[in-house]
Design a protein around this motif. Structure first.
Motif, PDB file in Angstrom:
ATOM      1  N   SER A 384     -12.465 -79.170 -48.280  1.00  0.00           N
ATOM      2  CA  SER A 384     -12.147 -78.183 -49.310  1.00  0.00           C
ATOM      3  C   SER A 384     -10.660 -77.852 -49.233  1.00  0.00           C
ATOM      4  O   SER A 384      -9.922 -78.437 -48.431  1.00  0.00           O
ATOM      5  CB  SER A 384     -12.983 -76.911 -49.129  1.00  0.00           C
ATOM      6  OG  SER A 384     -12.468 -76.111 -48.078  1.00  0.00           O
ATOM      7  N   ALA A 385     -10.223 -76.884 -50.036  1.00  0.00           N
ATOM      8  CA  ALA A 385      -8.811 -76.483 -50.067  1.00  0.00           C
ATOM      9  C   ALA A 385      -8.557 -75.241 -49.228  1.00  0.00           C
ATOM     10  O   ALA A 385      -7.447 -74.693 -49.239  1.00  0.00           O
ATOM     11  CB  ALA A 385      -8.375 -76.226 -51.511  1.00  0.00           C
ATOM     12  N   VAL A 386      -9.576 -74.778 -48.472  1.00  0.00           N
ATOM     13  CA  VAL A 386      -9.439 -73.581 -47.645  1.00  0.00           C
ATOM     14  C   VAL A 386      -9.992 -73.860 -46.247  1.00  0.00           C
ATOM     15  O   VAL A 386     -11.072 -74.440 -46.108  1.00  0.00           O
ATOM     16  CB  VAL A 386     -10.185 -72.373 -48.270  1.00  0.00           C
ATOM     17  CG1 VAL A 386      -9.969 -71.121 -47.425  1.00  0.00           C
ATOM     18  CG2 VAL A 386      -9.707 -72.132 -49.702  1.00  0.00           C
ATOM     19  N   LEU A 387      -9.247 -73.434 -45.247  1.00  0.00           N
ATOM     20  CA  LEU A 387      -9.655 -73.616 -43.856  1.00  0.00           C
ATOM     21  C   LEU A 387     -10.213 -72.317 -43.284  1.00  0.00           C
ATOM     22  O   LEU A 387      -9.950 -71.233 -43.804  1.00  0.00           O
ATOM     23  CB  LEU A 387      -8.470 -74.066 -43.003  1.00  0.00           C
ATOM     24  CG  LEU A 387      -7.829 -75.408 -43.344  1.00  0.00           C
ATOM     25  CD1 LEU A 387      -6.542 -75.600 -42.559  1.00  0.00           C
ATOM     26  CD2 LEU A 387      -8.800 -76.550 -43.053  1.00  0.00           C
ATOM     27  N   VAL A 388     -10.964 -72.448 -42.196  1.00  0.00           N
ATOM     28  CA  VAL A 388     -11.490 -71.281 -41.480  1.00  0.00           C
ATOM     29  C   VAL A 388     -10.871 -71.253 -40.082  1.00  0.00           C
ATOM     30  O   VAL A 388     -11.014 -72.202 -39.307  1.00  0.00           O
ATOM     31  CB  VAL A 388     -13.025 -71.323 -41.372  1.00  0.00           C
ATOM     32  CG1 VAL A 388     -13.517 -70.115 -40.570  1.00  0.00           C
ATOM     33  CG2 VAL A 388     -13.654 -71.341 -42.744  1.00  0.00           C
ATOM     34  N   PHE A 389     -10.184 -70.146 -39.768  1.00  0.00           N
ATOM     35  CA  PHE A 389      -9.568 -69.962 -38.462  1.00  0.00           C
ATOM     36  C   PHE A 389     -10.624 -69.407 -37.508  1.00  0.00           C
ATOM     37  O   PHE A 389     -11.044 -68.260 -37.628  1.00  0.00           O
ATOM     38  CB  PHE A 389      -8.381 -68.999 -38.572  1.00  0.00           C
ATOM     39  CG  PHE A 389      -7.578 -68.852 -37.301  1.00  0.00           C
ATOM     40  CD1 PHE A 389      -6.393 -69.546 -37.131  1.00  0.00           C
ATOM     41  CD2 PHE A 389      -8.004 -68.015 -36.285  1.00  0.00           C
ATOM     42  CE1 PHE A 389      -5.650 -69.409 -35.959  1.00  0.00           C
ATOM     43  CE2 PHE A 389      -7.275 -67.877 -35.116  1.00  0.00           C
ATOM     44  CZ  PHE A 389      -6.096 -68.580 -34.953  1.00  0.00           C
ATOM     45  N   ALA A 390     -11.076 -70.236 -36.559  1.00  0.00           N
ATOM     46  CA  ALA A 390     -12.069 -69.818 -35.572  1.00  0.00           C
ATOM     47  C   ALA A 390     -11.384 -69.474 -34.260  1.00  0.00           C
ATOM     48  O   ALA A 390     -10.209 -69.777 -34.060  1.00  0.00           O
ATOM     49  CB  ALA A 390     -13.093 -70.932 -35.363  1.00  0.00           C
ATOM     50  N   LEU A 408     -13.849 -74.372 -45.401  1.00  0.00           N
ATOM     51  CA  LEU A 408     -14.699 -73.336 -45.979  1.00  0.00           C
ATOM     52  C   LEU A 408     -15.300 -73.819 -47.293  1.00  0.00           C
ATOM     53  O   LEU A 408     -14.609 -74.422 -48.114  1.00  0.00           O
ATOM     54  CB  LEU A 408     -13.874 -72.068 -46.225  1.00  0.00           C
ATOM     55  CG  LEU A 408     -14.612 -70.891 -46.863  1.00  0.00           C
ATOM     56  CD1 LEU A 408     -15.555 -70.264 -45.850  1.00  0.00           C
ATOM     57  CD2 LEU A 408     -13.622 -69.848 -47.375  1.00  0.00           C
ATOM     58  N   ASP A 409     -16.562 -73.522 -47.472  1.00  0.00           N
ATOM     59  CA  ASP A 409     -17.214 -73.826 -48.755  1.00  0.00           C
ATOM     60  C   ASP A 409     -16.590 -72.933 -49.831  1.00  0.00           C
ATOM     61  O   ASP A 409     -16.709 -71.707 -49.795  1.00  0.00           O
ATOM     62  CB  ASP A 409     -18.713 -73.552 -48.629  1.00  0.00           C
ATOM     63  CG  ASP A 409     -19.476 -73.966 -49.879  1.00  0.00           C
ATOM     64  OD1 ASP A 409     -18.837 -74.195 -50.931  1.00  0.00           O
ATOM     65  OD2 ASP A 409     -20.715 -74.062 -49.805  1.00  0.00           O
ATOM     66  N   GLU A 410     -15.917 -73.552 -50.802  1.00  0.00           N
ATOM     67  CA  GLU A 410     -15.175 -72.783 -51.805  1.00  0.00           C
ATOM     68  C   GLU A 410     -16.097 -71.980 -52.730  1.00  0.00           C
ATOM     69  O   GLU A 410     -15.633 -71.080 -53.442  1.00  0.00           O
ATOM     70  CB  GLU A 410     -14.280 -73.708 -52.624  1.00  0.00           C
ATOM     71  CG  GLU A 410     -13.148 -74.309 -51.799  1.00  0.00           C
ATOM     72  CD  GLU A 410     -12.175 -75.125 -52.632  1.00  0.00           C
ATOM     73  OE1 GLU A 410     -11.582 -74.562 -53.566  1.00  0.00           O
ATOM     74  OE2 GLU A 410     -12.027 -76.328 -52.333  1.00  0.00           O
ATOM     75  N   ALA A 411     -17.382 -72.263 -52.686  1.00  0.00           N
ATOM     76  CA  ALA A 411     -18.325 -71.475 -53.485  1.00  0.00           C
ATOM     77  C   ALA A 411     -18.408 -70.039 -52.982  1.00  0.00           C
ATOM     78  O   ALA A 411     -18.888 -69.148 -53.689  1.00  0.00           O
ATOM     79  CB  ALA A 411     -19.706 -72.122 -53.447  1.00  0.00           C
ATOM     80  N   THR A 412     -17.919 -69.798 -51.747  1.00  0.00           N
ATOM     81  CA  THR A 412     -17.983 -68.450 -51.161  1.00  0.00           C
ATOM     82  C   THR A 412     -16.660 -67.704 -51.281  1.00  0.00           C
ATOM     83  O   THR A 412     -16.516 -66.607 -50.746  1.00  0.00           O
ATOM     84  CB  THR A 412     -18.365 -68.539 -49.669  1.00  0.00           C
ATOM     85  OG1 THR A 412     -17.326 -69.233 -48.948  1.00  0.00           O
ATOM     86  CG2 THR A 412     -19.670 -69.287 -49.470  1.00  0.00           C
ATOM     87  N   LEU A 413     -15.680 -68.252 -51.989  1.00  0.00           N
ATOM     88  CA  LEU A 413     -14.345 -67.656 -52.055  1.00  0.00           C
ATOM     89  C   LEU A 413     -14.343 -66.255 -52.652  1.00  0.00           C
ATOM     90  O   LEU A 413     -13.488 -65.433 -52.316  1.00  0.00           O
ATOM     91  CB  LEU A 413     -13.397 -68.558 -52.856  1.00  0.00           C
ATOM     92  CG  LEU A 413     -12.880 -69.811 -52.126  1.00  0.00           C
ATOM     93  CD1 LEU A 413     -11.968 -70.601 -53.049  1.00  0.00           C
ATOM     94  CD2 LEU A 413     -12.150 -69.423 -50.850  1.00  0.00           C
ATOM     95  N   LYS A 414     -15.292 -65.985 -53.538  1.00  0.00           N
ATOM     96  CA  LYS A 414     -15.317 -64.667 -54.175  1.00  0.00           C
ATOM     97  C   LYS A 414     -15.577 -63.550 -53.169  1.00  0.00           C
ATOM     98  O   LYS A 414     -15.340 -62.371 -53.475  1.00  0.00           O
ATOM     99  CB  LYS A 414     -16.366 -64.635 -55.280  1.00  0.00           C
ATOM    100  CG  LYS A 414     -17.782 -64.933 -54.809  1.00  0.00           C
ATOM    101  CD  LYS A 414     -18.739 -64.992 -55.988  1.00  0.00           C
ATOM    102  CE  LYS A 414     -20.160 -65.330 -55.519  1.00  0.00           C
ATOM    103  NZ  LYS A 414     -21.103 -65.433 -56.671  1.00  0.00           N
ATOM    104  N   ARG A 415     -16.034 -63.904 -51.980  1.00  0.00           N
ATOM    105  CA  ARG A 415     -16.267 -62.912 -50.932  1.00  0.00           C
ATOM    106  C   ARG A 415     -14.958 -62.430 -50.307  1.00  0.00           C
ATOM    107  O   ARG A 415     -14.936 -61.415 -49.611  1.00  0.00           O
ATOM    108  CB  ARG A 415     -17.156 -63.494 -49.825  1.00  0.00           C
ATOM    109  CG  ARG A 415     -18.549 -63.895 -50.263  1.00  0.00           C
ATOM    110  CD  ARG A 415     -19.261 -64.618 -49.124  1.00  0.00           C
ATOM    111  NE  ARG A 415     -19.319 -63.795 -47.929  1.00  0.00           N
ATOM    112  CZ  ARG A 415     -19.365 -64.290 -46.697  1.00  0.00           C
ATOM    113  NH1 ARG A 415     -19.337 -65.597 -46.494  1.00  0.00           N
ATOM    114  NH2 ARG A 415     -19.419 -63.480 -45.655  1.00  0.00           N
ATOM    115  N   ILE A 454      -5.939 -70.267 -45.383  1.00  0.00           N
ATOM    116  CA  ILE A 454      -6.815 -70.165 -44.219  1.00  0.00           C
ATOM    117  C   ILE A 454      -7.294 -68.727 -44.067  1.00  0.00           C
ATOM    118  O   ILE A 454      -6.539 -67.777 -44.284  1.00  0.00           O
ATOM    119  CB  ILE A 454      -6.082 -70.662 -42.946  1.00  0.00           C
ATOM    120  CG1 ILE A 454      -7.032 -70.725 -41.744  1.00  0.00           C
ATOM    121  CG2 ILE A 454      -4.854 -69.821 -42.630  1.00  0.00           C
ATOM    122  CD1 ILE A 454      -6.476 -71.517 -40.576  1.00  0.00           C
ATOM    123  N   VAL A 455      -8.585 -68.575 -43.736  1.00  0.00           N
ATOM    124  CA  VAL A 455      -9.185 -67.254 -43.544  1.00  0.00           C
ATOM    125  C   VAL A 455      -9.793 -67.188 -42.150  1.00  0.00           C
ATOM    126  O   VAL A 455     -10.217 -68.215 -41.599  1.00  0.00           O
ATOM    127  CB  VAL A 455     -10.272 -66.963 -44.603  1.00  0.00           C
ATOM    128  CG1 VAL A 455      -9.664 -66.853 -45.980  1.00  0.00           C
ATOM    129  CG2 VAL A 455     -11.370 -68.029 -44.563  1.00  0.00           C
TER     130      VAL A 455
END
Length: 538
Positions: A384-390, A408-415, A454-455
């Motif tokens: 995807s175009a967004v990473l998750v910082f663990a 990150l699954d971009e379908a959850t970006l609205k969160r 990244i989130v």
């Protein structure tokens, strides 16, 4: 110097017959192996060995076609040229490990469940006690004497070889050198050689990359990796003539002793560097690293700037008004007080140390432009175009490593609100996990070479300071208190967490902005020099 690689190189040369000169007058290894076979047969006749201890014995030889063959106990012969890992000098021979041993066994500790350790009795050896060529007995465990009656074949004898065959320490091998007998568990293999003269050489061979790689290649892929005794017994061991074996051991002991000395010196230097970094951070947050200038604009002025910046953000709807804003100050009695929502509290006992007059104390919550909270529990995807910082991205030794992030699954970006995406200078704190809880890092845009947004995930807390508080100074302050943060976890042993409220209430010593800059410059310059020393060690 990479002493580990150097050590392995020397071991590799030794087991390939390239460490010491060959002597054509040495009695060949085939004679030594024949003597071992004869001794095993005699021990079997005397009842000292069982049928299973000799049934897998074999003879490996070169045929007239220059290929390797193996002759088994039943008389059958098989070509094993495909199994031979490398060529050996004249006079050397290959042997299965089983053919060199009286027994290859292990303990069976499940039968001992419920048995209490004692302060004396039978020593109990576990995988923790098995080091690389060294028996580690700093905190020995003991079992009641009756255990020896339950598990007689797992009683250790002097010169037994111990090899870890379960868990992350698979492959660590040493000799049991004590005179007193001991017992062991199922995580440790006991290898008892027929020829005691060969013990030191076989230990070094089993610790070589050649054998350790074999162990990992043959381990069973279950929840906890383990190596079967059958696989271990089947290992091909390169055997030199006995006299050459003595020369190899003498050279190895000398060379490895020098390497250990170098490693010890390097370890001491690394510890000194770590201590120096810790001391520098400690001096920095106490106002003792750089000179203080009484003409510097006092930190109390920063409070006004923070209030102004906060009001602007409230107007823009980016943050909510803090209903219980905290102000910490010194009273006329020279004691510290905290004013919260018009109410005054005496907090002298909370103040950990003295700071310069131009500095001030603040709660971490009041230093931050966004609420101190963890990220969200993510839904991952393959790309995807967004990473998750663990939390694993905030490494123990190598700073921030974004290559460990997942997508990150971009379908959850609205969160995710806009301020939840990580920004340059964010301080990150691992907030869960044994061994990682409390670890402090600082995220820089240069760490993220992917260019993707990244989130943070739910195991990471993000600290983002106001513009008039240097994020690098705040990171230095938090890093200086990392060992304290590690102890502030709440919950059960395996589920401890560092709660946002604990961080919000943390007291931060804030210097004038000019001092913050001098401190971060001094830390950066010194740490860069120390890093050069660390790099030279590697």
């Amino acid at each position: 110097m990479d002493t580990k690689a150097l050590r392995q190189k020397i071991l590799d040369l030794a087991i390939r017959g390239k460490l010491v000169p060959q002597n054509p007058n040495d009695e060949p290894a085939s004679i030594l192996l024949e003597k071992i076979r004869e001794q095993k047969q005699q021990m079997f006749k005397e009842g000292k060995l069982k049928k299973k201890d000799i049934k897998n014995d074999s003879i490996i030889f070169k045929g007239e076609d220059n290929l390797h063959y193996e002759k088994f106990a039943d008389g059958s012969v098989k070509c094993i040229e495909d199994e031979i890992p490398f060529e050996l000098p004249e006079g050397w021979s290959w042997s299965r490990l089983a053919s060199l041993t009286a027994i290859i066994t292990k303990g069976a500790s499940p039968k001992w469940q419920g048995v209490d350790y004692t302060s004396s009795g039978t020593m109990f050896i576990t995988s923790e006690n098995v080091g690389v060529e060294t028996l580690l007995l700093e905190s020995p465990k003991f079992l009641p004497e009756k255990i020896n009656e339950i598990q007689p074949r797992s009683i250790l004898e002097t010169h037994d070889i111990l090899t870890n065959i379960v868990g992350a320490s698979i492959g660590r091998t040493c000799e049991y050198t004590l005179v007193d007998s001991a017992n062991t568990n199922q995580a440790v293999a006991i290898i008892r050689l027929i020829a005691v003269d060969m013990v030191s050489y076989v230990v070094k061979c089993l610790n070589s990359d050649y054998c350790v790689n074999l162990m990992f290649a043959n381990q069973v892929n279950v929840a906890r990796a383990n190596l079967s005794l059958t696989s271990l017994a089947n290992f091909l061991i390169p055997i030199p003539p006995l006299k050459e074996m003595y020369r190899i051991i003498a050279h190895l002991d000398c060379g490895l002793r020098h390497i250990s000395g170098i490693q010890s010196s390097e370890d001491e230097l690394r510890q000194l560097i770590l201590f120096t970094k810790t001391k520098i951070l400690d001096l920095a947050i106490r106002g003792k690293l750089v000179p203080q200038d009484p003409n510097d604009e006092p930190a109390s002025v920063l409070l006004e700037r923070i209030r102004a910046e906060k009001e602007e953000l409230i107007k823009q709807g980016k943050i909510k008004r803090d209903k219980k804003e905290s102000v910490i100050f010194k009273g006329e009695d020279n004691s510290y007080y905290e004013k919260i929502d018009g109410e005054m509290f005496y907090i002298d006992e909370e103040i950990p140390y003295d700071i310069p007059d131009t500095w001030t104390w603040m709660r971490l919550e009041n230093c931050c432009v966004k609420e101190i909270r963890r990220g969200k529990s993510p839904k991952y995807t393959e790309n995807s175009a967004v990473l998750v910082f663990a939390q694993k991205c905030n490494t123990k030794y190598n700073g921030i490593d974004v290559s460990l992030a997942q997508y990150l699954d971009e379908a959850t970006l609205k969160r995710y609100l806009s301020d939840e995406y990580m920004q340059d200078g964010d301080v990150v704190i691992n907030s869960t996990g044994t061994g990682t809880l409390g670890r402090v890092g600082i995220y820089r845009n240069t760490d993220n070479t992917t260019g993707l947004s990244i989130v943070p995930d739910s195991h990471v807390t993000v600290i983002r300071s106001f513009s008039c508080i240097s994020s690098h100074y705040l990171y230095a302050f938090m890093k200086a208190h990392q060992s304290e943060l590690e102890k502030k976890g709440e919950g059960s042993t395996n589920q401890k967490e560092l709660k946002p409220l604990t961080l919000k209430e943390m007291l931060i010593a804030i210097p004038p902005l000019s001092v913050q800059k001098r401190i971060t410059n001094a830390i950066g310059t010194t740490f860069d020099r120390l890093s050069l020393i660390e790099e030279s060690l590697n």
